[in-house]
Write a protein that holds these residues in place. Structure first.
Motif, PDB file in Angstrom:
ATOM      1  N   SER A 174       0.830  -1.203   0.000  1.00 33.05           N
ATOM      2  CA  SER A 174       0.000   0.000   0.000  1.00 33.05           C
ATOM      3  C   SER A 174       0.866   1.256   0.000  1.00 33.05           C
ATOM      4  O   SER A 174       0.580   2.228  -0.715  1.00 33.05           O
ATOM      5  CB  SER A 174      -0.935   0.003   1.210  1.00 33.05           C
ATOM      6  OG  SER A 174      -0.200  -0.061   2.418  1.00 33.05           O
ATOM      7  N   LEU A 210       2.424   1.656  -3.489  1.00 31.17           N
ATOM      8  CA  LEU A 210       1.510   2.174  -4.507  1.00 31.17           C
ATOM      9  C   LEU A 210       1.314   3.690  -4.361  1.00 31.17           C
ATOM     10  O   LEU A 210       1.259   4.416  -5.354  1.00 31.17           O
ATOM     11  CB  LEU A 210       0.160   1.450  -4.418  1.00 31.17           C
ATOM     12  CG  LEU A 210       0.155  -0.030  -4.812  1.00 31.17           C
ATOM     13  CD1 LEU A 210      -1.235  -0.623  -4.623  1.00 31.17           C
ATOM     14  CD2 LEU A 210       0.630  -0.225  -6.247  1.00 31.17           C
ATOM     15  N   ILE A 217       2.257   6.577  -7.131  1.00 30.01           N
ATOM     16  CA  ILE A 217       1.355   7.635  -7.608  1.00 30.01           C
ATOM     17  C   ILE A 217       2.045   8.985  -7.529  1.00 30.01           C
ATOM     18  O   ILE A 217       1.967   9.812  -8.452  1.00 30.01           O
ATOM     19  CB  ILE A 217       0.043   7.635  -6.779  1.00 30.01           C
ATOM     20  CG1 ILE A 217      -0.771   6.384  -7.098  1.00 30.01           C
ATOM     21  CG2 ILE A 217      -0.783   8.884  -7.101  1.00 30.01           C
ATOM     22  CD1 ILE A 217      -2.028   6.250  -6.260  1.00 30.01           C
ATOM     23  N   ASN A 277       2.977  11.125 -10.952  1.00 29.73           N
ATOM     24  CA  ASN A 277       2.308  12.425 -11.086  1.00 29.73           C
ATOM     25  C   ASN A 277       3.300  13.536 -11.390  1.00 29.73           C
ATOM     26  O   ASN A 277       2.966  14.534 -12.033  1.00 29.73           O
ATOM     27  CB  ASN A 277       1.553  12.775  -9.801  1.00 29.73           C
ATOM     28  CG  ASN A 277       0.114  12.292  -9.839  1.00 29.73           C
ATOM     29  OD1 ASN A 277      -0.460  12.125 -10.900  1.00 29.73           O
ATOM     30  ND2 ASN A 277      -0.458  12.052  -8.674  1.00 29.73           N
ATOM     31  N   ASP A 294       2.597  -3.755  -9.987  1.00 22.55           N
ATOM     32  CA  ASP A 294       2.043  -2.566  -9.324  1.00 22.55           C
ATOM     33  C   ASP A 294       1.345  -1.642 -10.318  1.00 22.55           C
ATOM     34  O   ASP A 294       0.296  -1.053 -10.009  1.00 22.55           O
ATOM     35  CB  ASP A 294       3.157  -1.797  -8.600  1.00 22.55           C
ATOM     36  CG  ASP A 294       3.628  -2.509  -7.339  1.00 22.55           C
ATOM     37  OD1 ASP A 294       2.942  -3.442  -6.894  1.00 22.55           O
ATOM     38  OD2 ASP A 294       4.690  -2.122  -6.813  1.00 22.55           O
ATOM     39  N   LEU A 295       1.940  -1.496 -11.506  1.00 21.34           N
ATOM     40  CA  LEU A 295       1.320  -0.630 -12.517  1.00 21.34           C
ATOM     41  C   LEU A 295      -0.022  -1.194 -12.984  1.00 21.34           C
ATOM     42  O   LEU A 295      -0.960  -0.435 -13.267  1.00 21.34           O
ATOM     43  CB  LEU A 295       2.268  -0.450 -13.707  1.00 21.34           C
ATOM     44  CG  LEU A 295       3.527   0.383 -13.445  1.00 21.34           C
ATOM     45  CD1 LEU A 295       4.394   0.449 -14.695  1.00 21.34           C
ATOM     46  CD2 LEU A 295       3.179   1.802 -12.974  1.00 21.34           C
ATOM     47  N   ASP A 309      -1.989  -2.931 -11.061  1.00 24.00           N
ATOM     48  CA  ASP A 309      -2.894  -2.625  -9.939  1.00 24.00           C
ATOM     49  C   ASP A 309      -3.354  -1.171  -9.986  1.00 24.00           C
ATOM     50  O   ASP A 309      -4.532  -0.872  -9.743  1.00 24.00           O
ATOM     51  CB  ASP A 309      -2.194  -2.913  -8.609  1.00 24.00           C
ATOM     52  CG  ASP A 309      -1.982  -4.401  -8.360  1.00 24.00           C
ATOM     53  OD1 ASP A 309      -2.705  -5.206  -8.984  1.00 24.00           O
ATOM     54  OD2 ASP A 309      -1.090  -4.748  -7.560  1.00 24.00           O
ATOM     55  N   LEU A 310      -2.430  -0.248 -10.292  1.00 26.94           N
ATOM     56  CA  LEU A 310      -2.788   1.164 -10.366  1.00 26.94           C
ATOM     57  C   LEU A 310      -3.795   1.419 -11.487  1.00 26.94           C
ATOM     58  O   LEU A 310      -4.729   2.212 -11.336  1.00 26.94           O
ATOM     59  CB  LEU A 310      -1.546   2.030 -10.568  1.00 26.94           C
ATOM     60  CG  LEU A 310      -0.594   2.172  -9.374  1.00 26.94           C
ATOM     61  CD1 LEU A 310       0.591   3.061  -9.747  1.00 26.94           C
ATOM     62  CD2 LEU A 310      -1.324   2.734  -8.162  1.00 26.94           C
ATOM     63  N   SER A 311      -3.599   0.750 -12.617  1.00 30.15           N
ATOM     64  CA  SER A 311      -4.534   0.906 -13.733  1.00 30.15           C
ATOM     65  C   SER A 311      -5.927   0.433 -13.343  1.00 30.15           C
ATOM     66  O   SER A 311      -6.939   1.061 -13.676  1.00 30.15           O
ATOM     67  CB  SER A 311      -4.045   0.125 -14.952  1.00 30.15           C
ATOM     68  OG  SER A 311      -2.837   0.660 -15.441  1.00 30.15           O
ATOM     69  N   LEU A 314      -7.131   0.488 -10.414  1.00 35.08           N
ATOM     70  CA  LEU A 314      -7.657   1.446  -9.449  1.00 35.08           C
ATOM     71  C   LEU A 314      -8.102   2.758 -10.104  1.00 35.08           C
ATOM     72  O   LEU A 314      -8.639   3.638  -9.441  1.00 35.08           O
ATOM     73  CB  LEU A 314      -6.603   1.752  -8.373  1.00 35.08           C
ATOM     74  CG  LEU A 314      -6.300   0.630  -7.378  1.00 35.08           C
ATOM     75  CD1 LEU A 314      -5.105   1.009  -6.515  1.00 35.08           C
ATOM     76  CD2 LEU A 314      -7.518   0.368  -6.498  1.00 35.08           C
ATOM     77  N   VAL A 367      -5.939   4.773 -12.189  1.00 36.64           N
ATOM     78  CA  VAL A 367      -4.864   5.682 -12.580  1.00 36.64           C
ATOM     79  C   VAL A 367      -4.719   5.614 -14.104  1.00 36.64           C
ATOM     80  O   VAL A 367      -4.480   4.532 -14.661  1.00 36.64           O
ATOM     81  CB  VAL A 367      -3.532   5.299 -11.898  1.00 36.64           C
ATOM     82  CG1 VAL A 367      -2.412   6.219 -12.365  1.00 36.64           C
ATOM     83  CG2 VAL A 367      -3.676   5.373 -10.382  1.00 36.64           C
ATOM     84  N   PRO A 426      -2.648  11.056  -4.368  1.00 38.21           N
ATOM     85  CA  PRO A 426      -2.568   9.961  -3.406  1.00 38.21           C
ATOM     86  C   PRO A 426      -3.669  10.068  -2.362  1.00 38.21           C
ATOM     87  O   PRO A 426      -4.248  11.151  -2.166  1.00 38.21           O
ATOM     88  CB  PRO A 426      -1.183  10.156  -2.768  1.00 38.21           C
ATOM     89  CG  PRO A 426      -0.873  11.592  -2.959  1.00 38.21           C
ATOM     90  CD  PRO A 426      -1.505  11.980  -4.265  1.00 38.21           C
TER      91      PRO A 426
END
Length: 323
Positions: free
Chosen positions: A4, A7, A11, A15, A39-40, A42-44, A46, A48, A69
């Protein structure tokens, strides 16, 4: 570093960059490229907005809408944010597009169940009302963007007589009784002007006109106080009934200048620029028979003209000198 935390750190890094590679992120975070790849993904998932750049020297970029964030809020802070959003609910148009509604949806989704219940009760119990005036949200967004990124704007403006093209550098945006106003330096008139947003028919950023740094030094408060330095002034005086005072309680321009009488009525006495007399007379006209202008004579004449026009509209009665 926990996933967590990693991630959130990712971000913040992406950014701040226009583009990046998996190898660069892996080196900066101190993990393997395989971990960064997961991780990328997972971010997508979510939300991002990442997209890949194919070919040699490629990598990844984030779309224009960057993602902030997570931020932790206390219960009182969460309720304060809800009230802030409620204060915008009754505006006909906002310069944020759908950002307010979508932000509140995300914010509300992650609140604890007990806080959700408290806010659910408030939704139908508390309102911060503002007159619902419609205007173009797209134009408001352009004006807000111009202020944030320091750009000039070309607008089509309905002056009441005709549509005019103006090149302006906005000083700021403010709302008054549901209307949005944009004070700005008008390059067309070579002077500061106040534009009412509902009369702006179109607006677009204009890169061809140089943004003037000296104009950017003026704050919104400074512009609002420019009237106090205007040498050409007059004193507007009006008698008010008790109901008239109540009607003007929400008018920040007039209410501070009302002196109450023992009988419950009052007197409005305010010094204003002559050029804005019609603007202030319109506000008094809105109070109806609970206000009577005493002076100046020009203001009384404006009220008389309004009454004549209203009589003509409702009773088809023309002044004797026109018959």
């Amino acid at each position: 570093m926990h996933k967590s935390q990693r991630l959130i750190r990712l971000i913040m890094i992406i950014n701040a960059r226009k583009s990046f590679t998996i190898g660069e992120l892996a080196y900066e975070i101190g993990v393997s490229e395989r971990t960064i790849s997961r991780d990328l993904v997972d971010l997508s998932e979510l939300g991002v907005p990442l997209y890949s750049i194919p070919g040699r020297g490629g990598g990844f970029k984030i779309l224009n809408e960057r993602v902030l964030p997570p931020i932790a809020f206390t219960e009182s802070e969460a309720i304060s944010i809800f009230f802030a959003a409620q204060s915008l609910k009754f505006f006909g148009s906002l310069p944020f597009g759908e950002g307010t509604e979508s932000a509140m949806d995300k914010f509300y989704h992650y609140l604890p169940p007990d806080i959700k219940k408290q806010i659910e009760r408030l939704k139908d119990k508390v309102a911060i009302w503002s007159p619902n005036r419609y205007m173009s949200s797209a134009c408001l967004q352009v004006l807000l963007q111009a202020i944030m990124i320091r750009r000039t704007v070309t607008i089509a403006y309905d002056s009441g007589r005709e549509s005019e093209t103006r090149d302006i550098q906005p000083v700021g945006l403010y709302s008054d009784r549901g209307y949005w106003y944009c004070p700005a330096y008008c390059f067309t008139r070579q002077a500061y002007r106040l534009f009412r947003a509902d009369r702006i028919l179109s607006a677009q950023l204009n890169e061809a006109i140089l943004y003037r740094e000296e104009l950017d030094l003026k704050s919104l408060n400074e512009w609002l106080n420019m009237d106090s330095a205007d040498p050409d002034k007059t004193v507007l005086i009006a008698r008010l009934t008790q109901a008239g005072i109540r009607k003007l309680e929400s008018n920040g321009r007039l209410y501070p200048f009302i002196h109450s009488h023992d009988d419950g009525g009052g007197t409005l006495t305010i010094s204003i620029p002559v050029r804005q007399l019609a603007f202030y007379v319109d506000m008094i006209w809105g109070v109806g028979y609970d206000a009577k202008i005493v002076e100046p004579e020009e203001a009384i004449n404006m009220i008389e003209r309004n009454i004549t026009l209203m009589r003509e509209q409702y009773f088809n009665v023309r002044p004797a000198d026109e018959i």
